[in-house]
Write an enzyme that holds these catalytic residues in place. Structure first.
Site, PDB file in Angstrom:
ATOM      1  N   ASP A 426     -21.219  21.012  49.627  1.00 40.38           N
ATOM      2  CA  ASP A 426     -20.602  22.316  49.827  1.00 40.38           C
ATOM      3  C   ASP A 426     -21.327  23.317  48.916  1.00 40.38           C
ATOM      4  OD1 ASP A 426     -18.657  24.313  50.471  1.00 40.38           O
ATOM      5  OD2 ASP A 426     -17.603  23.841  48.618  1.00 40.38           O
ATOM      6  N   LYS A 427     -21.142  24.601  49.154  1.00 44.98           N
ATOM      7  CA  LYS A 427     -21.797  25.591  48.288  1.00 44.98           C
ATOM      8  C   LYS A 427     -20.803  26.218  47.308  1.00 44.98           C
ATOM      9  CE  LYS A 427     -22.616  29.898  49.317  1.00 44.98           C
ATOM     10  NZ  LYS A 427     -22.123  30.597  48.090  1.00 44.98           N
ATOM     11  N   PHE A 598      -5.085  41.801  54.396  1.00 43.81           N
ATOM     12  CA  PHE A 598      -6.374  41.278  54.875  1.00 43.81           C
ATOM     13  C   PHE A 598      -6.149  39.973  55.618  1.00 43.81           C
ATOM     14  CE2 PHE A 598     -10.246  38.871  54.604  1.00 43.81           C
ATOM     15  CZ  PHE A 598     -11.263  39.808  54.700  1.00 43.81           C
ATOM     16  N   LYS A 621     -10.283  48.811  52.300  1.00 39.09           N
ATOM     17  CA  LYS A 621     -11.498  48.085  51.933  1.00 39.09           C
ATOM     18  C   LYS A 621     -11.683  46.948  52.928  1.00 39.09           C
ATOM     19  CE  LYS A 621      -9.226  44.979  48.618  1.00 39.09           C
ATOM     20  NZ  LYS A 621      -9.029  44.617  47.222  1.00 39.09           N
ATOM     21  N   ARG A 845     -21.782  28.995  58.030  1.00 38.45           N
ATOM     22  CA  ARG A 845     -20.575  29.256  58.810  1.00 38.45           C
ATOM     23  C   ARG A 845     -19.981  27.963  59.386  1.00 38.45           C
ATOM     24  NH1 ARG A 845     -18.605  33.951  57.154  1.00 38.45           N
ATOM     25  NH2 ARG A 845     -19.797  35.801  57.756  1.00 38.45           N
ATOM     26  N   LYS A 851     -18.321  20.078  59.133  1.00 35.05           N
ATOM     27  CA  LYS A 851     -18.850  19.392  57.944  1.00 35.05           C
ATOM     28  C   LYS A 851     -18.672  17.880  58.078  1.00 35.05           C
ATOM     29  CE  LYS A 851     -18.119  23.047  54.482  1.00 35.05           C
ATOM     30  NZ  LYS A 851     -17.492  23.357  53.185  1.00 35.05           N
ATOM     31  N   ASP A 871     -15.494  20.701  46.571  1.00 36.02           N
ATOM     32  CA  ASP A 871     -14.422  20.977  45.606  1.00 36.02           C
ATOM     33  C   ASP A 871     -13.134  21.470  46.240  1.00 36.02           C
ATOM     34  OD1 ASP A 871     -14.512  24.387  44.595  1.00 36.02           O
ATOM     35  OD2 ASP A 871     -15.462  23.551  46.362  1.00 36.02           O
ATOM     36  N   ASN A 874     -11.134  22.200  52.226  1.00 37.63           N
ATOM     37  CA  ASN A 874     -11.960  22.201  53.439  1.00 37.63           C
ATOM     38  C   ASN A 874     -13.086  21.169  53.378  1.00 37.63           C
ATOM     39  OD1 ASN A 874     -13.273  23.591  51.395  1.00 37.63           O
ATOM     40  ND2 ASN A 874     -14.328  24.961  52.788  1.00 37.63           N
ATOM     41  N   ASP A 875     -13.242  20.501  52.256  1.00 38.97           N
ATOM     42  CA  ASP A 875     -14.283  19.471  52.114  1.00 38.97           C
ATOM     43  C   ASP A 875     -13.739  18.053  52.250  1.00 38.97           C
ATOM     44  OD1 ASP A 875     -16.255  21.454  51.493  1.00 38.97           O
ATOM     45  OD2 ASP A 875     -15.462  21.547  49.458  1.00 38.97           O
TER      46      ASP A 875
END
Length: 1205
Positions: A426-427, A598, A621, A845, A851, A871, A874-875
């Protein structure tokens, strides 16, 4: 009803239109039907209707066993292993007359081995039980009647109980929110334990129960809740509440899940809906996938091979025995009279030879069972647990800042760490810190912020120029002004703020040409958010609880520039800011009228406020893709400059948002507010659509203020770690949800990409597909997209093929939309072929499911060991799918860690985990298994040779207890010591010469060739020991009395030789001696002599033919000691010679490094580079490979210049 209703301050208007009135959607019509049958009687848990439903209690058990089931279940688990089942069968057969040894001597070792494993299982389960007790005994306030609350344990809670949960407490069950300390019955919930997210979630009770704000109000509260049955969906809840003869819809907005925590709210009241194992978090807690290492799977195949050998030997021996038995009778006389056939009815009866074959086969199977090492599994388990403890205690993998050591959650996969071929990472939060820092901004077309990002430094390296020759924010950085050192040393200690620009800091912004725009820009950052301030009573400092790290960074940045948000009420925000006219700090209050939150669809957030002058303002924003199109014609004054700056920021790996505002007139706002309220309280199915339509009308004609840029910094040591892993030959893939541009720039920063590396980019940004998307033809879009991805993959493979054996390196970058098609059945193998041919792969994306699918494709397609590291929640799929899952115990909660096999605090620790611990564990386990089979073949084949020598009579060469204790006491301790302590090279050399790691990837130390080599060594050793002992002891006097050696003397002598040989063989195989290894080797030999002495002194009925054999026969005989000396040396010479020749003339890579250490050349850079040069390939990634690639290009260019033709 007790208590009156209070004046409503509709906090739902402020925080989120999702907190509006719940609507009766289609799902609510299913209440009472299948899957929606649960009925809860609130505040009446003891009533008859509630009791007869017999819902489970709130006790949660995570243990594998109970007191009653431990023995049967644990025994079942043990005897699922083929080897253990085999020893159980032979143990049962040992009670029959066919047994060549006593039953007790056969059963005791099995009991010891099985018992040791069961004790280990029991201890692990006991620890889980202690955790269960701790959780179940937590206390919470529950309503006992008459409006009084008292503490009770979680385990005593029942469905329908009313509980009062206070700030920072965990919810003990799945609870329906009734009311809270806020007047509008909202509360904040942290769901880190559920989904790994640290941001706070907003929940709001139904309006009809919001008056239940005091203990006394609960006294007469009664309601009936009908809802869905227990299920694992965390994000859905359908139900109705019958209260005061009216039905009210319930949604997930009112459900508080077990193990989430109450934050920023003094207390809440709630009714328990689901308890214990019915709660959603427990329903989600599936058993982790069972993972076994490749070595363990191969070991099973070796066991099966050994079974084949065992049964083959037993069969061959039985045939010979049958033939000999049939021919035993000659002239009515028995040739083998000494076997006393008269004592048996079948076994030696020449008339019934066929039956004798069958009986002998069973006897031989029991006798040769020592081919299967009974203590192998338990020894490996002990070794792996000890290896895991050493990993956990490694100070070099301890993250002091967060007080987090490495933690091996399972010890089953230690050796897999030494065989990893591909890392899928993961990033965000793994390669980066997931700690956002406000670093730059663009206001009124002017770029501010002189900080230099990691990506910009990497870009500077890519261009081969010093940093101060680059342009940052459109300005030339002169060496006299700001140097690299200034940037590095100017780090502020304020978390989330790494901004430096004297033009607007310290109040200097008032002197800027567009100071009014700057004021509005930072005022917007201080107001447009949902953060909660927390003021330290002692120091007066303000900290913030925000929904995301980005939002916290914005609020902190506004504070540092001079716009300090310090107080929030249900309808206002208080802020200290600099007054332009007076030049003094003033307190200002802004009334919050609406917050349009948001979300991923809107990609923007707005607030509508009224300032102290009475003006109505909409502050907004959002992402550039949705904001620029909403600008008014007169609001685009700085659009071109802002767009340029946003592109620069994206190139620098920064996350950007556009800031804009507009003034509203009273009539416009009145119309909007009325429509917005109607949309929120709509009970129709298209409620969300109505809300979106209303917000679209107001969020337009905006005036641009500027853009923000925050940096998610690389973790310390990431580029160095990636460089070492690449030198070790490990492929690294990055799977991230970020935009392609951001992912590519992070790739450059951490040396996964480099200048000159050819990028194969696969996306669906073609004009044809964009045109189809506008037309909205789904089938045509799908077909065109699939064809486009196939075409791009084919082109990429053609590029790889054309490069041939050149030193060119390729990088594959693919986005999530393209990945959807690339993972389809028809395309996935082609995609994998392309990806495997590239030096690095970046998937942008990517969804969590993608993954996991990519990980599965790499694992199954390559057949190599894969490691996933991440971490966040989602991993989880990726970590569970990979052969080894590594969880980063960072700021994204514990979901990834709880689903991982090993947890570390920083990505950089992966270097030591793999290159050092992984290599050591792989080598130790491989050598340990090979040695186990070696020593058992030496022992059991000597039994076979003795059998053959005695015409397969079924008589063992050794005493019963000699047979039983060989594997348990006299040869197991040294192999365990080797498995824990042996090192072929030190940790420093493992890191210095990373290519050493390839011994594990290529499985050089556990290949079939090496395994059979050790087996042949065992076979050869057994032959030498047996024949030397036979020839040395037969036909001559054994002692001074002139007596010859009998079976007792021969057996004890040969057994002694074997104990010496296998232990000294271990000494020759060990690379790194410790005191423990000396004690285990020499202690095992000494233990054998002590056992012979003690056992020989026991009663002859117990010691049988070993009675006083050592003390009175062997020890006084010089021949005994001479035979041992001669046999041991002769047997070990072949292995010693082979090892010496290989080490001297054909060393493996670890042997070369050992020579460097031995000859004192470890500090000779030229010699070390020569040994290390195979690691340095221009086709890999990392900064070392970049240097090599640059050198290679320079050499190629020089050759072309010298040979222009």
């Amino acid at each position: 009803m007790g208590g009156g209703r209070r004046r409503k301050l509709h906090f739902s208007k402020i925080y989120s239109y999702t907190c509006g009135k719940a609507s009766f959607k289609e799902a609510h019509s299913q209440i009472g039907g299948p899957g929606f049958s649960r009925v809860v009687y609130c505040n009446e848990a003891d009533c008859f209707d509630a009791v007869i439903r017999n819902y489970i209690d709130n006790y949660v058990r995570t243990t594998k066993y109970t007191l009653a089931t431990f023995l049967p279940k644990s025994l079942f688990e043990q005897f699922r292993r083929v080897a253990n089942l085999f020893f159980l069968v032979t143990g049962i057969l040992a009670f029959t007359p066919l047994a060549p040894y006593t039953a007790v001597s056969a059963v005791i070792p099995l009991i010891i081995v099985i018992g040791a494993t069961m004790v280990k299982e029991g201890i692990e389960d006991w620890r889980r039980n202690q955790q269960d007790i701790e959780v179940n005994n937590r206390r919470v306030k529950v309503h006992h009647g008459d409006g009084k609350f008292g503490y009770t344990e979680w385990k005593n809670l029942r469905v329908g109980d009313i509980v009062k949960v206070e700030k920072d407490e965990f919810f003990p069950a799945d609870i329906l929110l009734l009311s809270s300390s806020y007047e509008d019955a909202i509360c904040y919930v942290e769901t880190m334990n559920l989904d790994g997210e640290t941001n706070l979630k907003l929940k709001q009770a139904s309006e009809v129960t919001s008056f239940l704000n005091e203990d006394s109000n609960i006294q007469d509260f009664k309601a009936i809740i009908k809802c869905e049955d227990p299920n694992a969906n965390l994000y859905s809840f359908v139900g109705t509440m019958e209260f005061e003869d009216q039905q009210h819809a319930l949604t997930p907005q009112q459900l508080l899940l077990r193990d989430s925590k109450l934050r920023n709210t003094d207390y809440i009241y709630g009714a328990i809906i689901f308890t214990g194992h019915d709660t959603k978090v427990i329903q989600n807690s599936t058993e982790p996938p069972s993972k076994r290492s490749r070595i363990e799977k191969k070991m099973d195949r070796i066991i099966y091979f050994m079974f084949f050998v065992l049964f083959s030997m037993a069969f061959i021996g039985s045939i010979f025995f049958g033939v000999a038995t049939k021919n035993d009778l000659e002239n009515q006389r028995l040739k083998r009279w000494y076997l006393r056939p008269d004592r048996t009815t079948i076994f030696f009866d020449p008339e019934r030879a066929s039956f004798a074959v069958i009986y002998h086969f069973l006897t031989a199977v029991m006798l040769y069972s020592y081919f299967i090492p009974i203590s192998l599994y338990v020894s490996i388990e002990i070794v792996k647990v000890l290896q895991s403890i050493f990993m956990n205690q490694d100070i070099h993998m301890y993250y002091e800042e967060a007080d987090k050591p490495a933690y091996a959650r399972t010890s089953n996969l230690n050796e897999e760490l030494g065989q990893v071929d591909t890392i899928l990472s993961d990033k965000t939060g793994t390669l980066t810190c997931n700690s956002m820092e406000f670093i730059k901004c663009s206001v009124a077309g002017t770029a501010f912020g002189r900080g230099v990002t990691e990506v910009e430094r990497a870009m500077g390296r890519r261009k081969g120029s010093p940093l101060y020759d680059e342009k940052v924010n459109g300005e030339d950085l002169m060496e006299d002004d700001y140097t690299v050192e200034d940037y590095t040393e100017s780090k502020t200690s304020i978390k989330g703020f790494n901004f430096r620009d004297e033009r607007i800091m310290n109040g200097n912004w008032v002197n800027e040409p567009h100071s009014d725009v700057i004021q509005k820009f930072f005022r917007l950052l201080a107001i447009c958010h949902t953060a909660i301030p927390e003021v330290d009573e002692n120091t007066g400092t303000v900290s913030y609880e925000a929904e995301s790290p980005d939002e916290a960074a914005f609020v902190i940045a506004a504070r540092e520039i001079g716009f300090e948000f310090h107080k929030r009420t249900q309808a206002s925000i208080n802020m200290r800011e600099l007054d332009l006219l007076s030049g003094n700090q003033v307190d200002r209050l802004y009334k919050i009228l609406n917050v349009l939150e948001f979300n991923s669809t809107r990609k923007r957030m707005s607030v509508i406020i009224r300032d102290e002058e009475g003006k109505l303002l909409l502050l907004c924003k959002g992402a550039d893709s949705v904001m620029f199109e909403r600008l008014a014609k007169n609001g685009r004054a700085f659009e071109d400059e802002t767009r340029d700056h946003v592109n620069e920021y994206a190139d620098a790996g920064l996350r950007t948002l556009i800031l804009a505002y507009r003034e509203l007139d009273e009539e416009e706002y009145k119309v909007f507010n009325e429509e917005f309220s109607n949309a929120k309280n709509s009970v129709s199915a298209d409620r969300e659509t109505l809300i979106d339509e209303v917000t679209e009308k107001i969020e337009k004609d905006l005036i641009l203020l500027g853009a923000t840029a925050v940096e998610d910094k690389l973790q310390n040591g990431v580029p160095d770690c990636i460089d070492k892993l690449a030198q070790a030959g490990i492929k690294i893939w990055v799977l991230t949800g970020d935009k392609m541009e951001t992912a590519i720039n992070i790739g450059f920063a951490c040396s996964l990409l480099r200048q000159g590396m050819k990028q194969i980019i696969i996306n669906l940004e073609t004009p044809q597909i964009k045109a189809l998307e506008k037309a909205g033809e789904k089938s045509a879009i799908t077909k065109a997209s699939r064809e486009s991805v196939l075409h791009q993959i084919t082109e990429g493979k053609a590029l790889l093929t054309a490069s041939g054996g050149s030193s060119e390196a390729f990088a594959l970058v693919i986005d999530g939309n393209s990945l959807t098609y690339a993972l389809e059945e028809k395309l996935k193998n082609k995609f994998l072929e392309l990806a495997v041919g590239c030096a690095s792969v970046i998937c942008c994306r990517s969804s969590p499911r993608q993954k996991a699918l990519v990980t599965r494709l790499v694992k199954s397609g390559t057949g190599k060991t894969t490691l996933a590291i991440g971490d966040g929640a989602n991993d989880v799929g990726m970590l569970q799918e990979a052969d080894v899952g590594i969880g980063i115990s960072g700021v994204e909660g514990m979901q990834a860690v709880m689903s991982s096999d090993i947890a570390i605090a920083q990505f950089r620790y992966l270097e030591r985990l793999l290159l050092v611990h992984g290599h050591w564990c792989y080598r130790r386990i491989s050598s340990m298994i090979c040695y186990f089979f070696y020593k058992n073949i030496v022992f059991s084949f000597s039994l076979f040779l003795f059998e053959a020598h005695t015409s397969f009579s079924g008589e063992p060469a050794y005493n019963d207890w000699f047979l039983s204790l060989y594997n348990v006491f006299f040869s197991s301790l040294p192999v365990i010591a080797m498995g824990v302590f042996d090192q072929d090279v030190s940790a420093r050399f493992c890191v210095k010469f990373p290519l050493l790691y390839q011994e594990g990837v290529q499985n050089a130390l556990f290949s079939w060739r090496r395994i059979f080599g050790w087996m042949l060594n065992g076979l050869f050793s057994a032959v030498l020991i047996f024949f030397f002992c036979v020839k040395a002891l037969e036909n001559q006097a054994f002692n001074s009395d002139g007596k010859t050696a009998g079976k007792d003397i021969f057996g004890a002598t040969m057994y002694t030789c074997i104990v010496w040989v296998v232990n000294l063989q271990m000494a020759l195989a060990i690379n790194y001696f410790t005191l423990i290894q000396h004690l285990s080797i020499w202690g095992s030999i000494a233990l054998w002599y002590l056992f012979m002495l003690a056992y020989g002194e026991m009663s002859p009925t117990f010691s049988t033919d070993a009675y006083k054999v050592f003390l009175e026969v062997l020890a006084p005989a010089p021949l005994f000691w001479l035979v041992i000396l001669f046999v041991v040396i002769t047997t070990l010479i072949p292995y010693f010679s082979y090892n010496a020749i290989q080490m001297r003339f054909f060393p493996m890579y670890h042997g070369m490094i050992q020579w460097i250490r031995l000859e004192g050349q470890s500090n000779d850079p030229e010699y070390c580079d020569m040994v290390r040069q195979r690691s340095l390939r221009p086709t890999t990634v990392g900064f070392t490979a970049r240097v090599v690639a640059k050198t290679t290009r320079a050499k190629d260019k020089m050759k072309k210049n010298l040979n222009p033709t």
